[in-house]
Design a protein around this motif. Structure first.
Motif, mmCIF file in Angstrom:
data_model
loop_
_atom_site.group_PDB
_atom_site.id
_atom_site.type_symbol
_atom_site.label_atom_id
_atom_site.label_comp_id
_atom_site.label_asym_id
_atom_site.label_seq_id
_atom_site.Cartn_x
_atom_site.Cartn_y
_atom_site.Cartn_z
ATOM 1 N N TYR A 47 0.826 -1.197 0.000
ATOM 2 C CA TYR A 47 0.000 0.000 0.000
ATOM 3 C C TYR A 47 0.863 1.250 0.000
ATOM 4 O O TYR A 47 1.942 1.289 0.591
ATOM 5 C CB TYR A 47 -0.908 0.010 1.230
ATOM 6 N N ASN A 48 0.369 2.288 -0.672
ATOM 7 C CA ASN A 48 1.032 3.587 -0.622
ATOM 8 C C ASN A 48 1.190 4.027 0.825
ATOM 9 O O ASN A 48 0.269 3.923 1.624
ATOM 10 C CB ASN A 48 0.195 4.650 -1.348
ATOM 11 N N GLY A 49 2.360 4.528 1.150
ATOM 12 C CA GLY A 49 2.584 5.085 2.480
ATOM 13 C C GLY A 49 2.969 6.545 2.345
ATOM 14 O O GLY A 49 3.515 6.966 1.330
ATOM 15 N N MET A 50 2.679 7.319 3.359
ATOM 16 C CA MET A 50 3.045 8.730 3.307
ATOM 17 C C MET A 50 3.378 9.232 4.708
ATOM 18 O O MET A 50 3.126 8.563 5.714
ATOM 19 C CB MET A 50 1.928 9.570 2.696
ATOM 20 N N THR A 68 -6.444 2.136 -7.114
ATOM 21 C CA THR A 68 -5.667 1.158 -6.348
ATOM 22 C C THR A 68 -5.712 1.575 -4.879
ATOM 23 O O THR A 68 -6.507 1.089 -4.103
ATOM 24 C CB THR A 68 -4.227 1.057 -6.872
ATOM 25 N N TYR A 85 -3.705 8.414 -3.219
ATOM 26 C CA TYR A 85 -3.056 9.356 -2.311
ATOM 27 C C TYR A 85 -4.004 10.474 -1.895
ATOM 28 O O TYR A 85 -3.867 11.040 -0.807
ATOM 29 C CB TYR A 85 -1.826 9.976 -2.978
ATOM 30 N N ARG A 124 4.709 5.829 5.789
ATOM 31 C CA ARG A 124 5.870 5.393 5.010
ATOM 32 C C ARG A 124 6.654 4.321 5.767
ATOM 33 O O ARG A 124 7.145 3.365 5.175
ATOM 34 C CB ARG A 124 6.768 6.585 4.689
ATOM 35 N N MET A 134 4.875 1.079 5.351
ATOM 36 C CA MET A 134 5.078 0.556 4.001
ATOM 37 C C MET A 134 6.436 -0.139 3.919
ATOM 38 O O MET A 134 6.556 -1.239 3.366
ATOM 39 C CB MET A 134 4.983 1.686 2.980
ATOM 40 N N GLN A 146 7.282 -4.128 3.316
ATOM 41 C CA GLN A 146 8.131 -4.593 2.231
ATOM 42 C C GLN A 146 9.299 -5.424 2.763
ATOM 43 O O GLN A 146 9.678 -6.433 2.162
ATOM 44 C CB GLN A 146 8.648 -3.400 1.410
#
Length: 599
Positions: A19-22, A135, A138, A210, A213, A217
């Motif tokens: 998943y996108n992380g921020m 998906t 953001y 982030r 994420m 990974q």
């Protein structure tokens, strides 16, 4: 995207989601949204205005038209709403014309391309998304970071971020009416907006940062390396067999629970399910799957498996057919012959009526099975009567007890889609076609009428096997002179459990209608057609059971009175706790066979 790849034949267990992380550090400093919107977009904001924003390309896939239609409908009940659309694209003229047609142009501001976007979100109260495909966008995370409440369409990974009704709202793609309803709720309730914004920020910053994420990974790499370094000839997989892929919510729930428990036990092991619909099983459960009766594929899987799980459910019975019990016994023998540890998992035994079947089953189980966990005492007694002594036998509970109901708002939506008021008072019925039902139907209908007249409980028929369970529901409904409802669409397991949890009491022929309800602390009345129903109700100490073949309205009404009175509430809640505690025997058994130490 993962679903698409699986549908195209990719191995579900070789796909991971990233998943996108921020960075979720909140913007600092004072912010004058009135000045920002006036100076940047020429929009004058009044006290009390509630600002809704959407940041997206003005193109078909973003479906901004649904946002505008939902907004226009919401304005009728929440006229303080304003809509700001950030983005440009080929649909801009069409969307402006739509605003004119709906008479909302004065309340909608087209902002054009916005950069930077964070000040835009800081100015908004509600962040919207109405895409037909995404998906993990953001724009939602940016709105969360800025402190917006969130409403978005059911796309991509959004259901894993947003728990509808708890920290935001998710609506079906294209459903402007549902969007309007949610806009009105948030538009008219500043406290709810703040509650949702805070709760979603807490979850997103914890699970979708982030750092998270990167952590995911790294775990993916560790998982990959662990698999790569396994010896080529090491047995590592788990094969699960049961009555799966037939559309029965009870059997599907068993599979979901077993898969969930095996992944918690050892996430690095691969899982293969024997299913009547292997493609559907791969997609739903993200496991490998083979056709139940493809014997050559089954035998190949056994050669590489560490553990073969037979169950749950009642596979060892000959009421439905002799062929099935012979086949399931063959799989026990074949798995053991090819070196697997063999476990019968949270299952029921019987009835096994034919003497030859009893002898064959007893010999096979004694010779091939290492451990058996049973969901009731009757099953244990039957194994003893058959002379089964070699396996380690424990009494546990049905694996489905671990499953939790869907969030309240999701259950509300399912009820509303079936025309059922989520705030009503109901008595649930879980019926199935079976010998003796014809004579029982008028008695069941009389009891349902009585529950409505005496206790104000509207009958709701909840199918466990869809759509076959709708037929007895319709037949009872035709005899009623009170209002009644049926859940007429197939629901996810968690939603079915959630619906049953809303009932004041549940009257069931279907075993899992009783199990799902009892697991949620709802009093149940059983109409037994099979030893497994008697066994479960006896196991939980329930006195509320009648035989289907001799059901009469008067005793059924008395049992309903007892359930509704509240006299059984403490007993029912203790039963639910007991079942959850005993279910752990299933996992302990699997851990022992796989030589995994228990935490």
């Amino acid at each position: 995207m993962a679903r698409t790849l699986i549908e195209r034949g990719f191995d579900p267990e070789r796909i991971v989601k990233i998943y996108n992380g921020m960075d979720f550090d909140r913007p600092k400093g004072e912010f004058d949204r009135v000045a920002y919107l006036r100076d940047t977009y020429g929009a004058e904001i009044e006290d009390g205005d509630v600002l809704c924003g959407i940041a997206a390309r003005l193109t078909a896939v973003k479906d901004i038209a649904t946002t505008i239609r939902g907004f226009a409908e919401a304005l009728k009940s929440a006229p303080q709403l304003r809509l700001f659309i950030a983005g440009d694209g080929e649909d801009e003229d069409m969307l402006k014309k739509l605003c004119d047609q709906l008479g909302v142009r004065e309340r909608v501001t087209f902002c054009g391309w916005v950069s930077p976007v964070m000040p835009f979100f800081r100015a908004m109260d509600i962040n919207l998304l109405s895409s037909v495909s995404e998906t993990f966008p953001y724009s939602i995370l940016e709105g969360v970071c800025a402190g917006c409440a969130t409403i978005c369409s059911d796309v991509g990974g959004m259901p894993e971020l947003i728990d509808t009704g708890e920290n935001g709202y998710i609506f079906p793609v294209g459903d402007d009416k549902r969007l309007a309803e949610y806009l009105v709720r948030l538009g008219n309730d500043a406290e709810l907006r703040q509650k949702f914004a805070d709760a979603l920020y807490e979850k997103a910053s914890r699970d979708f940062s982030r750092d998270k994420m990167c952590e995911r990974q790294m775990e993916n790499y560790r998982h990959l390396l662990a698999r790569f370094h396994r010896p080529k000839n090491e047995r590592e997989s788990i094969v699960i067999c049961g009555a799966y892929g037939r559309g029965n919510a009870g059997d599907d729930a068993i599979l979901e629970a077993i898969v969930q428990e095996m992944r918690q036990l050892d996430p690095e092991r691969t899982i293969c399910v024997m299913s009547r619909r292997p493609k559907e099983t791969r997609l739903i459960y993200r496991t490998n799957a083979i056709y139940t009766f493809n014997v050559f594929s089954v035998l190949r899987k056994f050669r590489h498996a560490a553990l073969y799980i037979n169950g749950g459910g009642s596979l060892m019975q000959d009421v439905t057919s002799t062929r099935s019990i012979w086949y399931y016994c063959y799989t026990l023998y074949a798995a053991k012959k090819r070196g697997c540890k063999v476990m019968m998992y949270g299952c029921g035994i019987g009835p096994i009526n034919r003497p030859g079947n009893r002898r064959m089953a007893a010999r096979t189980i004694d010779a091939s099975v290492d451990r058996i966990t049973l969901r009731d005492d009757n099953s244990r007694a039957l194994l003893a009567e058959m002379g089964v002594t070699r396996p380690d036998i424990r009494v546990s509970a049905d694996p489905t007890i671990i499953l939790t109901p869907a969030p309240r708002e999701i259950v509300n939506i399912a009820l509303e889609q079936s025309g059922i008021d989520p705030n009503g008072k109901y008595i649930g019925f879980g019926l199935r076609n079976w010998k003796g039902l014809d004579t029982a139907l008028p008695e069941i209908a009389a009891a349902a009428n009585y529950a409505y007249e005496k206790h104000g409980l509207t009958p709701v028929f909840v199918p466990i096997e869809f759509p076959s369970d709708l037929m007895p529901a319709e037949r009872v409904g035709a005899l009623l002179h009170c209002p009644w409802h049926a859940v007429r669409t197939r629901q996810p397991i968690e939603v079915t459990i959630g619906i049953l949890s809303r009932m004041k009491t549940v009257v069931g022929i279907r075993l899992h209608s009783l199990m799902f309800s009892a697991g949620q602390g709802v009093p149940v009345v059983g109409m037994s057609y099979d030893i497994k129903v008697d066994g479960f109700l006896k196991y939980i100490g329930s006195r509320t059971c009648l035989q289907l073949s001799s059901v009469k309205a008067e005793p059924l009404c008395r049992l309903i009175d007892e359930c509704v009175s509240g006299a059984l509430d403490n007993e029912v809640h203790r039963t639910a706790e007991m079942l959850r505690e005993r279910e752990s025997e299933n996992v302990k058994g699997a851990a022992k066979l796989l030589n995994i130490s228990e935490n």
